[in-house]
Scaffold this motif. Sequence first.
Motif, PDB file in Angstrom:
ATOM      1  N   ILE A 128      43.047  44.818  50.990  1.00 23.89           N
ATOM      2  CA  ILE A 128      43.156  43.412  51.371  1.00 23.89           C
ATOM      3  C   ILE A 128      43.432  43.336  52.865  1.00 23.89           C
ATOM      4  N   PHE A 151      44.283  36.707  43.751  1.00 23.80           N
ATOM      5  CA  PHE A 151      42.920  37.020  44.183  1.00 23.80           C
ATOM      6  C   PHE A 151      42.001  37.283  42.985  1.00 23.80           C
ATOM      7  N   LYS A 203      38.871  40.597  49.874  1.00 25.83           N
ATOM      8  CA  LYS A 203      40.092  39.790  49.917  1.00 25.83           C
ATOM      9  C   LYS A 203      40.725  39.848  51.311  1.00 25.83           C
ATOM     10  N   ARG A 204      41.242  38.669  51.732  1.00 26.56           N
ATOM     11  CA  ARG A 204      41.963  38.600  53.005  1.00 26.56           C
ATOM     12  C   ARG A 204      43.020  37.504  52.907  1.00 26.56           C
ATOM     13  N   LEU A 234      49.391  45.567  50.198  1.00 33.11           N
ATOM     14  CA  LEU A 234      48.164  44.776  50.226  1.00 33.11           C
ATOM     15  C   LEU A 234      47.064  45.507  50.991  1.00 33.11           C
ATOM     16  N   GLN A 272      48.413  38.515  46.190  1.00 35.77           N
ATOM     17  CA  GLN A 272      47.735  39.670  45.599  1.00 35.77           C
ATOM     18  C   GLN A 272      47.403  39.415  44.133  1.00 35.77           C
TER      19      GLN A 272
END
Length: 999
Positions: free
Chosen positions: A190, A157, A163-164, A185, A154
Amino acid sequence: MLDLQFSIEHPQFLLLLAIIPALWWVSWNGLAMGNRWRWVLANGLRSLLCLLVVLTLAEVELVRTNDRLTVIYLVDRSLSIPPERLEDVVTYVRSTANTFRQQAPDDRVGVISFGGAAAIEIPPWSGDLFLRSKLETTIDPQQTNLEAALKLAQAAFPVDAAKRVVIVTDGKETLGNAMPAARALSEAGIGIDVVPITAQARTEITVEKITTPAKMREKTPFPVQVVLNNRPGIHWDQQAANKPVAGKIRVVRRGSGRDQVVVEQQIELEPGTRVFAFQDKLSEGGFYTYEAEFTPDAKGVDGFTQNNRAASFTHIESPGQVLLIVDSTRPDEFNDFAEMLRRNDLKVTIQPSNQLFTRLSDLQPYDLVILGNVPRTSGDTQEITAFSDAQMQMLADNTRNLGAGLIMLGGPDSFGAGGWTNTPIEEAMPLDFKIKDAKVVPVGALMLVMDKSGSMNGEKIHWCKAAARESLRALGPHDYIGVTTFDSTTSRTVPLQTAKNRQFVSQMISRLSSGGGTNMFPAMEDGFRQLQANEAAVKHMIVLTDGQTPAADFGNLTRQIEKSGITVSTVAVGQDADVRLLNQIAAIGRGKFYQVTSPKAIPRIFMQETRRVARPLVFEKPSGMVPQVAANHEILKGIPSAFPPFSGYVMTSPKDSPLVDVLLTSPDPSGQTNALLAAWQYGIGRSVCWTSDLGQRWATDWAGWEGNEKLLMQMIRWCMRTTDPSENFLVASEVNGQKVKLILNALDDEGNFVNFASPQLNGVGPRSDVVSEAFVQVAPGRYEVEFDAQHAGPHFLAVSPSSGLAPLRIGVNVQNAQEFRDRRDNLTMLQRFAALTPPGGRPGEVFNLDMTPEQLANIDTTPFRHDLPKASSQRPIWYLVLVTVACLFVMDIANRRVLWNFAWVGILWARIRHQPTVEAPVAESLHRLKAQKEKLNRDWQVTFDGTETSVDAATVEAKAEASAAPLNDEPSFEVNQEKGYLDRLLDAKRQTRRPDKQD
C-alpha cells in the motif's frame, strides 16, 4: 486492461499426472477396440478426465490482474485542526479526488476521518466525491489516533485494486503509534502519500497547570500557583510578535455546593513562562476544585483557546459533613433529625429534591449522603422533579468507588414505594426493593391508555414510549402492566400481564407508531375491563391524549371505574387537548390531572403516578410491632435490648450476599424475613437501610426512647467515610497526556518502610468511567500504579493503603491540551511516512495543502498515479472443473458402450436430394461373429443343460460355411469344447478381428 492467468494452490498434486502415460501404455498392450479412431478418442477422453481430476485436487484458480487503483484519504479531525483549516482540508480532498480520479481503469476513492478513533466517512467507490464541509461521523476530537486510521484503511481496501492512502494531518499523535502501522501498510503493497496541515503563525498562550496541596486542615493558609506560558509565533514583524500579551487571569474555587471567584486580575504576559501565585484559606472542610483561566484582551492573538484552562484539587479535612436530601414538597420533615446531627459535631447540608447536585464534584465535600423519605419523583401537578439516571449513578459511584456512605431512611415515599426499584440506588443498598417471598406478595396493576393518533407523531410519541418504559422499570416482578393505545380504533399493545417479562413488554412499547384519528372512549373502556378482571390490591389507570375525542358517556364510565376501586389520572399534552374533559375524569377517578406543554415532562409524570401501584409495599399494623435483633453488629453496640414498638415500614427483601447484615427485623408479616435495619460494604464505601421512618408516622414512640439518638448516631458514624487522617501515607500524581500515574509512599508509626502491602486504587472519571487498579511495589515503601484516562476532565480517586485504613482522596484533572501544547507540525515524521516504499512500487509524495486551483490543475504528480504493482485477485474454479469432469465421464461411457454409426447421414442427404437409398453392405465379419455366437450358445446349452438345443445344428453350420465361402483361403474356426464360455468368446473375437486387419 484485464489479464487472466491460472494458478495452482497445491502444486504437489500435479505429480498424479504420471497416471496418463501409464494409461496409454496399458490401453495399447491390452484389449483394443475394432476401430483405431474410437480407441484414440477413448484414451483421449480418459486422459483429459485424469488431467481435470488432478487440477481439481490441486485447486486451480483463475487470477485476474488489472490496473485499477483505490485511494483512501485519512482526514485528521482532532481539536488541533482549527475549523477553518478543516474546511480547507475538505475542499482539497474533494477537488483532488474529482479532478484526478481516472475513470478508464475504474479508480475508486474513499474517505476516513479520525480523532481518538477512526470512522469511515465514504467507503471506496467509483464515482465523484460528494464530501460535505461538515463531516458526519462521530469521533472523539480530543485525541489523535493515526494508528487506528491506518489500520481501518487497510481493512477497508478492496482486494481487486492497487491501494494508496493519503494522510491529511498535522502529525500530532496523542494515542497509538502510527509508524509501525505505516510500515505494515507499506509491506502489504500500500502506497502512502501525506498532506501536512501546517500551523498558523500565531502566538500560543498556555495555562500549563495550577498547583494546590492535596490535603490541608481547616483555617490553615496554603499556596496556590498558576503556571502560564507565552510562546510567540512566527511573524513578519518578529519584534511585534515578542511584545507582552495583555489579558485577565481568573481563578474559581468550587466546593460546598457553590462557586466562588478567588482571583480576577489584569496582567501582561511576557514571552516565556511565568508563575502567578497567591494564598488561600478555607474554614470549612470538604473537597475543593480550583480552576484557572487566562483570557487575552485582543481577539485572534492566541492560536488555541482550548489550552487556556487548568484545574487542581485539594481536600480540607473536617470532623465530618452530611448531605441530607429531602422531598421538596416537605422541606422541613427532617429538621429535628438535622439538628440532632449538628449537636453531635456534624455539619449538615439539607438539599431539596428540586435543587439537586449536578456533578460528581458536588458530592465530594460530604462523607455521607442520606435520602430522607424522598421519592425518585416528587412535586405536584405544576412542577415535577426527578432524580436523573446520571444523578443516581453518581450516588452509587460516590459510595462504591470513592468511599462515601449512603443511607436511605424509610417512609411511605421511600424504597420500592418511592419508585427506586431497578435503579443504581437499589443496586447500592443491602436490600432489594422487591418482594421475593411468595407468602406475602403485594401486587399492583397499572394500565396505560395512550393516544397514538397522527397528531402524536415525532417528539410526543417518542417521550410517551420513554415514559411507558420508565413505568415498567419502576414496577416489581409481580406487579401488572398493560398498555392500550388508540387512534380511530383501539389496540391492546400490551395486554395486562405481570412485569416479569420486561424485555418483551419493552419491545412491544418500542413498536408504537402514530397515525389515524382520536377516539378515547373505547380504549378507556377496554383498559377498565382488563383492570376489573385483575385481582391486584391496587389498580391505577393513566390516560394520555393531545386532542379532542368524540362525545361519549365518560362520566358514567369513570364512576364505574371509581366504584371498582380503580383510580384514574389524566395527562393533557399541549393546548389542543380536551382539558375540561380530562380534568373531570381525574376528579371523578380520584386521581390527578396534568397539563404539559413539553412532551419531555411525560416520563416524570408517569414515574410519579406509577408510585400509586407500589402502595402495597407499605405494611402497617396500627397495634404496633416490636423489632427483633437478628445479628450482633457495631451499630447495635450498647443499645438497650428493649426496643419501642413501631406501626409500619416498607417491605423489602435482603440481597443474596454474604456481605449483607440484617440487624433488626419485624415480626410481621410472619413466615418471612422482614428487614428493618440492614447494612453492608459496597465497594470501598458502606450503605445502610432503615425501612421505617424517624417518628413522622410509624415510629412516634421512638422519639422519647433513650437509645434512639445513640442508635441513629452509631448508624451514621459506621456508614460515614472514615476521615481519620494518616500522616504515614503520601500520594503524588503525574499526568502525561491520557496516562495518569500515582505514587504512594508508605511508612509505619516508627518511620519504617511498609513493604508487601496491597494498596488499591478506585475512582470515577468525568463520564462515570470506573477506575479500579492495584498498586505495584517498586521500591521499599514505594508503590506505583498507572491507568489510561478514557476522557479528559476531573478524575476523583481514592487510594486504600491497606484493609481497615481510611482511603486517601485526591483529584486529578486530565486535560485535552496535549493536542495544543506542541505547535510543531511533525513534518519530519510525515516525510518518513511518505519515504516508505512498497514492494514493486515507488515512495510516496508530500503534497501542499495550500495550493491555488491553478497550481492544483498544473501539478505533475497526483494521488491517483499508477506507479504501484498491478492488483490481482484469485477466484477458485475447481468446482467448474469438477462439473466438466462429470460431463466428460458421461461422454467416455457413451464412447465405450455405444456403437456410433453415421450411415444415417448419407440416407438423410439422399432423401433431401430425392435419390434412392442404397443399403450399406454388412461387413462379413459381423456375419461370421453372429454365426459363431449362435454356435457358442448352442454348445453352452448342451454343456450345462444336457439337452439338445432347438436350433438346427446343420442349419447353423450351413450358414457358417456359406458366410465363409468367399474366404476359402482362411483357416476355419476350431473351438475347444473343453474351454470355458469366456475363453471361447475371446477366441471368437480374435478370429473375427484377423480378416479386418488384413483388409
